[in-house]
Motif scaffolding. Sequence first.
Motif, mmCIF file in Angstrom:
data_model
loop_
_atom_site.group_PDB
_atom_site.id
_atom_site.type_symbol
_atom_site.label_atom_id
_atom_site.label_comp_id
_atom_site.label_asym_id
_atom_site.label_seq_id
_atom_site.Cartn_x
_atom_site.Cartn_y
_atom_site.Cartn_z
ATOM 1 N N VAL A 44 25.315 -29.028 -11.196
ATOM 2 C CA VAL A 44 25.001 -27.990 -12.187
ATOM 3 C C VAL A 44 25.698 -26.708 -11.742
ATOM 4 C CG1 VAL A 44 23.185 -26.567 -13.184
ATOM 5 C CG2 VAL A 44 22.796 -29.000 -12.843
ATOM 6 N N SER A 45 26.470 -26.140 -12.617
ATOM 7 C CA SER A 45 27.116 -24.855 -12.321
ATOM 8 C C SER A 45 26.397 -23.790 -13.143
ATOM 9 C CB SER A 45 28.601 -24.909 -12.693
ATOM 10 O OG SER A 45 29.233 -23.688 -12.364
ATOM 11 N N PRO A 46 25.314 -23.237 -12.598
ATOM 12 C CA PRO A 46 24.457 -22.369 -13.411
ATOM 13 C C PRO A 46 25.081 -21.007 -13.702
ATOM 14 C CG PRO A 46 23.669 -22.407 -11.152
ATOM 15 C CD PRO A 46 24.787 -23.404 -11.220
ATOM 16 N N ASP A 47 24.865 -20.553 -14.932
ATOM 17 C CA ASP A 47 25.194 -19.184 -15.295
ATOM 18 C C ASP A 47 24.029 -18.253 -14.976
ATOM 19 O OD1 ASP A 47 27.747 -19.807 -16.653
ATOM 20 O OD2 ASP A 47 26.455 -20.835 -18.091
ATOM 21 N N VAL A 48 22.801 -18.808 -15.064
ATOM 22 C CA VAL A 48 21.574 -18.037 -14.854
ATOM 23 C C VAL A 48 20.598 -18.906 -14.067
ATOM 24 C CG1 VAL A 48 19.608 -16.903 -15.967
ATOM 25 C CG2 VAL A 48 21.874 -16.785 -17.027
ATOM 26 N N VAL A 49 19.954 -18.316 -13.044
ATOM 27 C CA VAL A 49 18.896 -18.990 -12.298
ATOM 28 C C VAL A 49 17.665 -18.095 -12.329
ATOM 29 C CG1 VAL A 49 18.188 -19.932 -10.063
ATOM 30 C CG2 VAL A 49 20.560 -20.161 -10.810
ATOM 31 N N VAL A 50 16.516 -18.682 -12.651
ATOM 32 C CA VAL A 50 15.280 -17.912 -12.809
ATOM 33 C C VAL A 50 14.248 -18.449 -11.812
ATOM 34 C CG1 VAL A 50 13.582 -17.026 -14.440
ATOM 35 C CG2 VAL A 50 15.847 -17.727 -15.267
ATOM 36 N N VAL A 51 13.700 -17.539 -10.986
ATOM 37 C CA VAL A 51 12.848 -17.928 -9.867
ATOM 38 C C VAL A 51 11.619 -17.024 -9.823
ATOM 39 C CG1 VAL A 51 12.801 -18.415 -7.383
ATOM 40 C CG2 VAL A 51 14.990 -18.425 -8.599
ATOM 41 N N CYS A 52 10.448 -17.621 -9.584
ATOM 42 C CA CYS A 52 9.255 -16.796 -9.418
ATOM 43 C C CYS A 52 9.370 -15.969 -8.140
ATOM 44 C CB CYS A 52 8.005 -17.667 -9.381
ATOM 45 S SG CYS A 52 7.880 -18.666 -7.886
ATOM 46 N N CYS A 53 8.595 -14.897 -8.081
ATOM 47 C CA CYS A 53 8.649 -14.002 -6.927
ATOM 48 C C CYS A 53 7.245 -13.555 -6.551
ATOM 49 C CB CYS A 53 9.516 -12.776 -7.255
ATOM 50 S SG CYS A 53 9.684 -11.603 -5.894
ATOM 51 N N GLY A 54 6.863 -13.857 -5.317
ATOM 52 C CA GLY A 54 5.640 -13.308 -4.746
ATOM 53 C C GLY A 54 6.077 -12.295 -3.708
ATOM 54 N N GLY A 55 6.210 -12.750 -2.473
ATOM 55 C CA GLY A 55 6.799 -11.888 -1.447
ATOM 56 C C GLY A 55 8.310 -11.820 -1.548
ATOM 57 N N GLY A 56 8.901 -12.851 -2.170
ATOM 58 C CA GLY A 56 10.342 -12.830 -2.403
ATOM 59 C C GLY A 56 11.157 -13.761 -1.537
ATOM 60 N N GLY A 57 10.508 -14.586 -0.692
ATOM 61 C CA GLY A 57 11.252 -15.468 0.193
ATOM 62 C C GLY A 57 12.084 -16.502 -0.548
ATOM 63 N N LEU A 58 11.499 -17.124 -1.569
ATOM 64 C CA LEU A 58 12.219 -18.157 -2.312
ATOM 65 C C LEU A 58 13.382 -17.578 -3.096
ATOM 66 C CD1 LEU A 58 12.502 -21.071 -3.307
ATOM 67 C CD2 LEU A 58 10.902 -20.494 -5.152
#
Length: 327
Positions: A178-192
């Motif tokens: 997969v060559s992503p144009d956009v990646v969406v990630v949840c954020c708590g402390g921000g490690g992931l």
Amino acid sequence: MTSDDDVVTIDDIKRARDIIMASPLKVRKTPLLKNMTSYFPELDPSLNLNMKLESLQSTGSFKIRGVANQMASLPEEVKSGEKKLITMSAGNYGKAFAYTLDKLSLSGLCLMPLTAPSSRIALIKSLGCDVAIHPSHELETAISQYVRHNFFNLDPIDDQSYIAGCGSVALEILEDDVSPDVVVVCCGGGGLVSGVAAGIRQSGLTDCRIYAVEPEGSRTMYESFRKGEPVTMAVNSVATGLSPPYAGNLTYRCCRKYVEDVILVSDEEILTCMSRLFDIGLKAEPSGCAAMAAILNNKIPDVAGKNVVVLITGSNVTLSEMSSYIK
């Protein structure tokens, strides 16, 4: 795309991936479901939606990736039992921490906030890990006190080894062609999101936009972006796993460099998303739904015609909790 001020490099992430996949903790390469747009009629049909299911990871969330990499570099006094490990968590990191202690025959203590679900507290205790409950705003002070009394702190947010371990998700996404144009990630402390963003961008996809998503009631990274430095603040959300009372210094630095923006979603949007995922056969906890909630509510800009990867990050929710959340 690296520089001397990178929190983690692509080489750090590759080493972490090798370490955690060889560990005895059964870290898995999780599935990437491709071409999922048709399951969500509310989406623009030109959007190519791909869903990375860290909800199927060992211990039910991505956290085990970071913990496994942290455990590979423990000081000798911890390995020998001279010092015990301590951490703080509302649930998923604590579960991964307790699971790891059990597998490696180590002793430790998990400090949990008053808002932590009772089922998570019981689960962590069932794995043999001691638990102490504190108000959220007292957790950091309590950790410091324990460290002065022969405990070694395993930071669940602001640790380079943890961020690099989480970044292994990015390598898997790219290996799945997969060559992503956009990646969406949840954020708590921000490690992931820090690890994923660094991994994606340093792999050569310099035009890929990475978005962090936080609950409206737990918006520490959002406010940190606006203030220009990490903030500490009162938090409250149904997504307890995304609700640490502060943004990390390292994670803030990494997000400022590689994350396009921080997007906010409401608790109602999170729970509606959880229901929508359940309808198509996917179990996800509230914290695991935040990124997908941003997509379903059209909060991510310029996704028409784009390859989009969304992370579903955890499935640690009981049936009784789901029935109370989904009306």
